[in-house]
Scaffold this active site. Sequence first.
Site, PDB file in Angstrom:
ATOM      1  CB  CYS A  33      20.265 -11.040 -55.106  1.00 20.55           C
ATOM      2  SG  CYS A  33      19.041  -9.958 -54.388  1.00 20.55           S
ATOM      3  CE  LYS A  52      23.033 -16.794 -39.091  1.00 15.22           C
ATOM      4  NZ  LYS A  52      24.093 -15.820 -39.001  1.00 15.22           N
ATOM      5  CD  GLU A  93      13.194 -14.894 -52.961  1.00 16.76           C
ATOM      6  OE1 GLU A  93      13.895 -14.843 -53.986  1.00 16.76           O
ATOM      7  OE2 GLU A  93      11.968 -15.144 -52.998  1.00 16.76           O
ATOM      8  CD  GLU A 132      25.029 -14.151 -56.652  1.00 14.83           C
ATOM      9  OE1 GLU A 132      25.242 -15.031 -55.813  1.00 14.83           O
ATOM     10  OE2 GLU A 132      24.025 -13.422 -56.650  1.00 14.83           O
TER      11      GLU A 132
HETATM   12  P1  NAD Z   1      25.360 -16.921 -47.193  1.00 13.14           P
HETATM   13  O1  NAD Z   1      24.521 -17.983 -47.770  1.00 13.14           O
HETATM   14  O2  NAD Z   1      26.797 -17.188 -46.998  1.00 13.14           O
HETATM   15  O3  NAD Z   1      24.802 -16.479 -45.763  1.00 13.14           O
HETATM   16  C1  NAD Z   1      23.464 -16.081 -45.591  1.00 13.14           C
HETATM   17  C2  NAD Z   1      23.063 -16.332 -44.151  1.00 13.14           C
HETATM   18  O4  NAD Z   1      23.075 -17.742 -43.921  1.00 13.14           O
HETATM   19  C3  NAD Z   1      24.003 -15.725 -43.119  1.00 13.14           C
HETATM   20  O5  NAD Z   1      23.256 -15.233 -42.037  1.00 13.14           O
HETATM   21  C4  NAD Z   1      24.841 -16.911 -42.689  1.00 13.14           C
HETATM   22  O6  NAD Z   1      25.372 -16.788 -41.398  1.00 13.14           O
HETATM   23  C5  NAD Z   1      23.810 -18.021 -42.725  1.00 13.14           C
HETATM   24  N1  NAD Z   1      24.380 -19.376 -42.803  1.00 13.14           N
HETATM   25  C6  NAD Z   1      25.604 -19.757 -43.239  1.00 13.14           C
HETATM   26  N2  NAD Z   1      25.736 -21.099 -43.109  1.00 13.14           N
HETATM   27  C7  NAD Z   1      24.568 -21.573 -42.606  1.00 13.14           C
HETATM   28  C8  NAD Z   1      24.080 -22.862 -42.280  1.00 13.14           C
HETATM   29  N3  NAD Z   1      24.819 -23.964 -42.431  1.00 13.14           N
HETATM   30  N4  NAD Z   1      22.832 -22.978 -41.795  1.00 13.14           N
HETATM   31  C9  NAD Z   1      22.038 -21.888 -41.664  1.00 13.14           C
HETATM   32  N5  NAD Z   1      22.457 -20.637 -41.931  1.00 13.14           N
HETATM   33  C10 NAD Z   1      23.703 -20.468 -42.414  1.00 13.14           C
HETATM   34  O7  NAD Z   1      25.113 -15.639 -48.128  1.00 13.14           O
HETATM   35  P2  NAD Z   1      25.779 -14.201 -47.984  1.00 13.14           P
HETATM   36  O8  NAD Z   1      27.190 -14.362 -48.446  1.00 13.14           O
HETATM   37  O9  NAD Z   1      25.501 -13.590 -46.669  1.00 13.14           O
HETATM   38  O10 NAD Z   1      24.937 -13.338 -49.034  1.00 13.14           O
HETATM   39  C11 NAD Z   1      25.217 -13.311 -50.378  1.00 13.14           C
HETATM   40  C12 NAD Z   1      24.240 -14.171 -51.163  1.00 13.14           C
HETATM   41  O11 NAD Z   1      22.912 -13.772 -50.875  1.00 13.14           O
HETATM   42  C13 NAD Z   1      24.380 -14.008 -52.649  1.00 13.14           C
HETATM   43  O12 NAD Z   1      24.342 -15.261 -53.296  1.00 13.14           O
HETATM   44  C14 NAD Z   1      23.168 -13.185 -53.045  1.00 13.14           C
HETATM   45  O13 NAD Z   1      22.750 -13.321 -54.364  1.00 13.14           O
HETATM   46  C15 NAD Z   1      22.166 -13.648 -52.094  1.00 13.14           C
HETATM   47  N6  NAD Z   1      21.081 -12.675 -51.932  1.00 13.14           N
HETATM   48  C16 NAD Z   1      19.871 -12.963 -52.514  1.00 13.14           C
HETATM   49  C17 NAD Z   1      18.806 -12.070 -52.403  1.00 13.14           C
HETATM   50  C18 NAD Z   1      17.480 -12.418 -53.018  1.00 13.14           C
HETATM   51  O14 NAD Z   1      16.487 -11.845 -52.603  1.00 13.14           O
HETATM   52  N7  NAD Z   1      17.402 -13.334 -53.957  1.00 13.14           N
HETATM   53  C19 NAD Z   1      18.965 -10.880 -51.693  1.00 13.14           C
HETATM   54  C20 NAD Z   1      20.192 -10.606 -51.119  1.00 13.14           C
HETATM   55  C21 NAD Z   1      21.239 -11.524 -51.248  1.00 13.14           C
END
Ligand code: NAD
Length: 481
Positions: free
Chosen positions: A283, A174, A249, A382
């Site tokens: 990130c 997803k 992550e 962040e």
């Molecule tokens: P997000 O948490 O909003 O979304 C991530 C994913 O989770 C998306 O596919 C989203 O649709 C899904 N999601 C949202 N609500 C959900 C739920 N209730 N249940 C299951 N899935 C759900 O994050 P984002 O805004 O897409 O990405 C940014 C974040 O990702 C930042 O905090 C960044 O630091 C982090 N990030 C971390 C790494 C790492 O390796 N540590 C790498 C890339 C990004």
Amino acid sequence: MKDKKHSNFINGEWIDSKVYITNSSPSDLEDIIGLYAQADAAECEKAVTAAKEAAPAWSESGLEQRKKILDMIGAELIERSAEIGRILAREEGKTIAEGKGEVFRSGQFFQYYAAETLRQMGEIADSVRPGVDVEVRREPLGVIGIITPWNFPMAVAAWKLAPALAFGNTVVLKPAELVPASAWILAEIISRSGLPKGVFNLVMGPGREVGEAISTSKDIDAVTFTGSVPVGRRIASNAIKNMAKIQLEMGSKNALVVLNDADLDVAVQCAINGAFFGTGQKCTASSRLIVEKGVHDKFIEMMIVAMKKLKVGNPLAEGIQIGSVVDEKQYKQVLDYIETAKSDGAILVQGGEALDLKPKGYYIAPTLFKDTTNDMTINREEIFGPVACVIKADDYDHALAMSNDTEFGLTSGIITQSLARSAHFKRYSKSGCVMVNLPTAGTDYHVPFGGRKSSSYGSREQGKYAEEFYTVVKTVYSKPY
Ligand code: NAD
């Protein structure tokens, strides 16, 4: 092309949905990439069932079959990295060079795990009981739910999918709602790779419905997630109810420490790269620049000179170094953080504003604050945009303490010419990845990646270490004679 409908891929077939969303570019608001299906919970359930039914046969598939398929997927990604990288750049807002690099790297993940299929080895031990043999072996887990963020729309999917398949699991992917095109292209390539039906499934759709359906499904054996901390927590609490394995992550607030003995050209280069490239939406971004007082003023002076030379604009144009942020919500959030910094007493030294460019998009000038303290909101939360804050440190010990004083712990870096300081920092920095005289962003694909504290939960991703998550250990005792 902009009216083209892109469906989900479930049980080996392209499945129409009732709802399609428009995927448009954040760096050119007129640029429509296409229409992308939005699955609901029922469609997601079909994908999970397909993956469950395909799991037994795939877990026993030949290693060479897996290797060949992963290798082919990787080769196509590498060969088409310029073309696909352009689409990735259009939908995410990063530069075309970064888009191409990400697709190329995604191909490398597949090729690395293609080879890893042939390196699956167990262990043999002597028993404490005479005449008994002990074997320790690894087996596939079953069905893996993969939930990915928008900032690396292809690489994160690749670094999860490739090991999941290599170690004999089936998957339901997803992707984030904002960037479905990259995942769809990956699915299209995978659909032609010879994988048996049901082994790989794509369900594009909203997190609160499709993501939720994955994390609560009783038929999912493990969930691997990259994204924000609140969503990670929710996924973990859902998945644990079914005893599904979890790997998270999440965010970070990475520090780059610059010491008095640093080569300041290297320090500025690393700070610019780590804080602003990828529009700061990594990130691993260096959002806290902790600078020892002896070089503090000089470092800021040099940063301003370097920042003025940065080329921000249409990420598809030649020579552009920084594109747009990913959408209007992110744009407003970054501008809000800039206001918060000012009202908390931080001094703006460069940037700090939205840029009105052509084509119209969500552009923000690379921004630098000074006179910030480690307890200010902008140094705790962040920002996920092209914003960095300088914090003055009295000495190395002070710098190290501030660098570790954070809820997160993904990456950290130090710029120094002292062997002793760098050795001390490598040992005492409380982050998952430590960089010496290198930017906090930018990692390899054959070694483990992950963080500490609120940045990560579960075992490491990437390299050989990925097998810990994607397999389950079995201990066999036998008395053969
Ligand atoms: P997000 O948490 O909003 O979304 C991530 C994913 O989770 C998306 O596919 C989203 O649709 C899904 N999601 C949202 N609500 C959900 C739920 N209730 N249940 C299951 N899935 C759900 O994050 P984002 O805004 O897409 O990405 C940014 C974040 O990702 C930042 O905090 C960044 O630091 C982090 N990030 C971390 C790494 C790492 O390796 N540590 C790498 C890339 C990004």
